[in-house]
Design a protein around this motif. Structure first.
Motif, short mmCIF file in Angstrom:
data_model
loop_
_atom_site.label_atom_id
_atom_site.label_comp_id
_atom_site.label_asym_id
_atom_site.label_seq_id
_atom_site.Cartn_x
_atom_site.Cartn_y
_atom_site.Cartn_z
N ILE A 1 38.90 37.03 30.02
CA ILE A 1 40.07 36.80 29.19
C ILE A 1 40.26 38.03 28.30
N ILE A 2 41.38 38.71 28.45
CA ILE A 2 41.67 39.88 27.62
C ILE A 2 42.75 39.50 26.62
N GLY A 3 42.37 39.42 25.35
CA GLY A 3 43.33 39.14 24.29
C GLY A 3 43.95 40.41 23.78
N LEU A 4 45.28 40.52 23.83
CA LEU A 4 45.97 41.73 23.38
C LEU A 4 46.20 41.63 21.87
N MET A 5 45.49 42.47 21.15
CA MET A 5 45.50 42.42 19.68
C MET A 5 46.80 42.98 19.11
N ARG A 6 47.30 42.44 17.97
CA ARG A 6 46.72 41.31 17.27
C ARG A 6 47.31 39.98 17.71
N GLY A 7 48.52 40.04 18.26
CA GLY A 7 49.25 38.81 18.51
C GLY A 7 48.58 37.86 19.48
N GLY A 8 47.79 38.38 20.40
CA GLY A 8 47.20 37.53 21.43
C GLY A 8 45.87 36.91 21.07
N LEU A 9 45.33 37.25 19.89
CA LEU A 9 43.98 36.80 19.53
C LEU A 9 43.85 35.27 19.53
N SER A 10 44.68 34.59 18.79
CA SER A 10 44.52 33.14 18.62
C SER A 10 44.75 32.41 19.94
N MET A 11 45.73 32.83 20.71
CA MET A 11 45.96 32.18 22.00
C MET A 11 44.80 32.42 22.95
N ALA A 12 44.23 33.64 22.92
CA ALA A 12 43.08 33.94 23.77
C ALA A 12 41.90 33.06 23.40
N LEU A 13 41.70 32.84 22.10
CA LEU A 13 40.61 31.95 21.67
C LEU A 13 40.87 30.52 22.12
N GLY A 14 42.13 30.10 22.12
CA GLY A 14 42.46 28.76 22.60
C GLY A 14 42.16 28.60 24.08
N VAL A 15 42.48 29.62 24.87
CA VAL A 15 42.17 29.59 26.30
C VAL A 15 40.65 29.59 26.50
N ASN A 16 39.97 30.42 25.73
CA ASN A 16 38.52 30.53 25.85
C ASN A 16 37.82 29.24 25.42
N ASN A 17 38.46 28.50 24.53
CA ASN A 17 37.90 27.21 24.11
C ASN A 17 37.84 26.22 25.27
N VAL A 18 38.79 26.35 26.21
CA VAL A 18 38.81 25.49 27.40
C VAL A 18 37.86 26.04 28.46
N PHE A 19 37.91 27.36 28.66
CA PHE A 19 37.08 28.00 29.68
C PHE A 19 35.93 28.72 28.98
N GLY A 20 34.96 27.92 28.54
CA GLY A 20 33.88 28.46 27.69
C GLY A 20 32.93 29.40 28.37
N HIS A 21 32.87 29.41 29.71
CA HIS A 21 31.96 30.31 30.42
C HIS A 21 32.62 31.65 30.78
N ALA A 22 33.91 31.77 30.46
CA ALA A 22 34.59 33.03 30.74
C ALA A 22 34.24 34.07 29.69
N SER A 23 34.34 35.34 30.06
CA SER A 23 34.11 36.43 29.12
C SER A 23 35.40 36.67 28.33
N LEU A 24 35.24 37.11 27.07
CA LEU A 24 36.38 37.37 26.21
C LEU A 24 36.34 38.81 25.73
N LEU A 25 37.42 39.52 25.93
CA LEU A 25 37.53 40.92 25.51
C LEU A 25 38.79 41.07 24.67
N LEU A 26 38.65 41.60 23.45
CA LEU A 26 39.79 41.80 22.57
C LEU A 26 40.07 43.29 22.47
N VAL A 27 41.29 43.70 22.86
CA VAL A 27 41.63 45.12 22.89
C VAL A 27 43.03 45.34 22.35
N SER A 28 43.27 46.57 21.92
CA SER A 28 44.60 46.95 21.42
C SER A 28 45.33 47.89 22.37
N LYS A 29 44.58 48.64 23.18
CA LYS A 29 45.18 49.63 24.06
C LYS A 29 44.62 49.47 25.47
#
Length: 669
Positions: free
Chosen positions: A539-567
């Motif tokens: 799960i790649i969360g596009l910062m900053r706007g995508g952070l909270s939605m990415a965490l919501g997705v990750n909350n459902v798919f807890g075994h997925a990897s989460l990467l937060l990036v801006s570029k």
């Protein structure tokens, strides 16, 4: 220069820029001068200029026409050459129409002799022949009180005209001059001249391009696959051009003329096909042409495999089929109409001046390039002959249709072999299945039009859009996101809920679930479910706007990897190792540029990974038929999952920017 010994300057053989110069020819007394007067009245002098050949000679020859008549044959040829150059240069790049003579009667022998010069052949672009009946010419000559015309019998006038037409046709073929026996309708002549004025190879390609755009744009969905089919001997085991001429005169005499045309220096060039169109115009008016095309179409049966294939793929909105034929457009439109395919399969082809263009091998190749540049989809080319090589070579996928040994193209093997040596990768389809192979299956593997892999490749959709616009749940979830009074932690919670909702409601179905054993609350083991290959998801969360939605997705798919990036460049290959699914999560997708950049980065690092965009709001233009996301989807596929689509193209700033609202940074510099 001494006209007594005329010498041609090698640097002055013809005008530096060849203007359109149209000759009106016919034996003396055919009515060329009267026709020229009619054309001047109809066409006007704004874009056309009109010349009597004798008047041009009178203007530029020292001593005028009377002195010209006393000159030797050699000097006459020189001044005739100067006259045609004067006419061409006087057109100033426009269109000149000039009456001319191919042969004149020798007063001593009473036999006609050629007076056409080398410079005539270098200057003329078109020659129209006024084929007035010999008895009419005879009466006009007899009644002409202004000119001293020798008395020539009707039969001899007929022979003269017949000989002129034959010799002119041969010379025009040799020197790339369009030739046609003139129709007996002044309106048709006017239309021909207007076409000659505006039509060149550039204009021809432009019109063909416009027809392609119209054909491809006709569908509802983005064209992920465009299938270009040749027609004659590709879709059916016949040459409809040959059949046309058989129905025309009951033999192949006219067809032999067409074969001679393509065996001339014009070969399969733009000029060659324009000349072929003039042959059809010369032979028939519009009603007769339509009648003959109907006869040919009624007798033309598509290969059963082609019909089945068309019926299978035309049901897919993301596929377009376009027939691109060097032959007769109207015949193939009628064939497709009979099969109920006219609405789904469009035809690009010529046969009449009114079509506005001709199709050449080069046009076919350029249409493929146009599709690849403008639509980014996969282009498939299907053809049977050397005329299709350029189209086959430029397409993403090339299918050579191989007919039986009797009817198929004789020179295709050599052309194919040469193209393969230059890099063409193609497959062959045998129609019927018992047809002998072309080359061998090593360089040209065999496939079938009903091959499951081929069909699956075509019908599988590259771009897919899933959204919940209009649902009751969406109305509830979007309210805090749109409420100006909600920001900071409350807004982040709302975005988190959207991510959670989209994961449960849509991503689980899209990506699939798998069973695994769990302990039941009652003590026994039972079956539970989880996202298939969840641990192989990034799960790649596009910062900053995508952070909270990415965490919501990750909350459902807890075994997925989460990467937060801006570029995009912050995503590296090691992030993707072992991953088969990448979710690009952002709160809002406006024009699609940012998502496209991340898509390109991920696809470039790992070409086989599945990419899904997850967003709260997506602008409709970004995912429309001509939008950037369907376009990039052609590179490996893309699915967009959104809470809702929006037609509002507004981009937030400061207090309305989603990132600022999420983190209460509206007032920060």
């Amino acid at each position: 220069m001494d006209p007594a010994e005329p010498k041609l300057d090698p640097t002055d053989q013809h005008p530096p820029a060849k203007s359109t110069v149209i000759g009106i020819y016919g034996i003396p007394g055919a009515g060329k001068s009267y026709l020229l007067k009619q054309l001047r009245e109809r066409l006007g002098t704004q874009t056309f200029s009109f010349y009597e050949g004798s008047e041009a000679i009178n203007t530029i020859t020292p001593g005028g026409l009377s002195a010209f008549k006393e000159m030797s044959g050699r000097d006459k040829r020189y001044w005739r050459g100067q006259a045609i150059e004067y006419i061409a240069k006087g057109g100033s790049g426009g269109t000149a129409i000039v009456t001319g003579h191919f042969m004149l009667s020798d007063h001593a022998s009473q036999q006609p002799a050629s007076v056409m010069t080398t410079r005539d052949l270098k200057t003329y672009t078109h020659i129209l022949y006024l084929d007035t009946p010999a008895d009419v010419v005879y009466r006009r000559r007899e009644d002409d009180a202004e000119r001293d015309r020798p008395r020539i019998p009707i039969a001899q006038l007929g022979e003269w005209s017949y000989h002129e037409k034959g010799e002119l046709r041969k010379l025009c073929l040799k020197h790339n001059i369009m030739f046609m026996v003139m129709p007996d309708s002044l309106p048709r002549i006017v239309l021909l001249l207007q076409d000659f004025q505006r039509h060149d190879e550039y204009h021809n390609q432009k019109v063909a391009d416009e027809c392609l755009v119209e054909a491809v744009s006709a569908g509802k969905a983005y064209p992920e696959h465009v299938l270009l089919f040749d027609a004659d001997k590709t879709m059916a085991p016949v040459d409809t051009g040959l059949e046309f001429w058989k129905h025309y005169d009951g033999a192949t005499k006219s067809w032999d003329t067409l074969v001679e045309l393509f065996d001339s220096p014009l070969v399969y060039s733009y000029s060659g096909f324009k000349q072929a169109t003039l042959l059809y115009e010369q032979a028939t008016d519009d009603d007769r042409y339509d009648e003959l095309c109907q006869r040919v179409a009624s007798a033309t049966k598509l290969y059963p495999e082609i019909t089945s294939f068309f019926r299978r793929v035309v049901r897919c909105d993301h596929i377009r089929i376009v027939v691109v034929t060097c032959g007769l457009r109207l015949v193939w439109e009628k064939v497709l109409a009979r099969e109920g395919l006219a609405d789904a399969v469009k035809v690009i082809g010529g046969g009449r001046i009114s079509d506005g263009y001709v199709v050449t091998p080069r046009v076919k190749g350029d249409l493929v390039e146009r599709l690849k540049t403008d639509y980014h989809g996969q282009v498939w080319a299907f053809g049977d002959s050397s005329l299709d090589i350029e189209m086959l070579s430029k397409a993403h996928h090339a299918i050579v249709v191989v007919g039986d040994g009797y009817s198929r193209s004789r020179n295709m093997d050599a052309a194919l072999q040469k193209a393969i040596e230059k890099g063409l990768q193609a497959r062959q389809v045998l129609l019927p299945g018992t047809a002998p192979l072309r080359l061998n299956t090593t360089v040209l593997p065999v496939t079938r039009l009903d091959d499951p892999v081929l069909i699956e490749t075509l019908v599988a959709v590259k771009f897919k859009l899933i959204h919940a616009t209009g649902k009751s749940a969406t109305k509830l979830l979007q309210t805090p996101m749109r409420n100006a009074a909600v920001q900071g932690p409350s807004l982040r919670k709302a975005h988190h809920q959207v991510g959670w909702y989209l994961a449960f409601e849509y991503l689980a179905d899209l990506l699939g679930v798998e069973e695994y054993r769990i302990a039941h609350v009652q003590g026994q083991m039972t079956i539970g479910h989880r996202l298939a290959n969840e641990e192989r998801m990034l799960i790649i969360g596009l910062m900053r706007g995508g952070l909270s939605m990415a965490l919501g997705v990750n909350n459902v798919f807890g075994h997925a990897s989460l990467l937060l990036v801006s570029k995009p460049e912050e995503v590296h290959l090691d992030h993707l190792q072992g991953k088969t699914i990448v979710l690009l999560v952002d709160s809002v997708v406006n024009n699609g540029k940012t998502v496209a950049e991340f898509f390109t980065r991920v696809r470039g690092l790992k070409g086989d990974v599945r990419i899904v965009v997850v967003a709260g709001v997506v602008q409709a233009q970004a995912v429309g038929r001509d939008g950037p996301l369907p376009a990039i989807a052609q590179d490996g596929g893309l699915t967009v999952v959104a809470l809702r689509l929006s037609i509002n193209r507004y981009t937030g700033t400061r207090g309305t920017d989603t990132g600022n609202r999420l983190f209460n940074t509206m007032d920060l510099p």
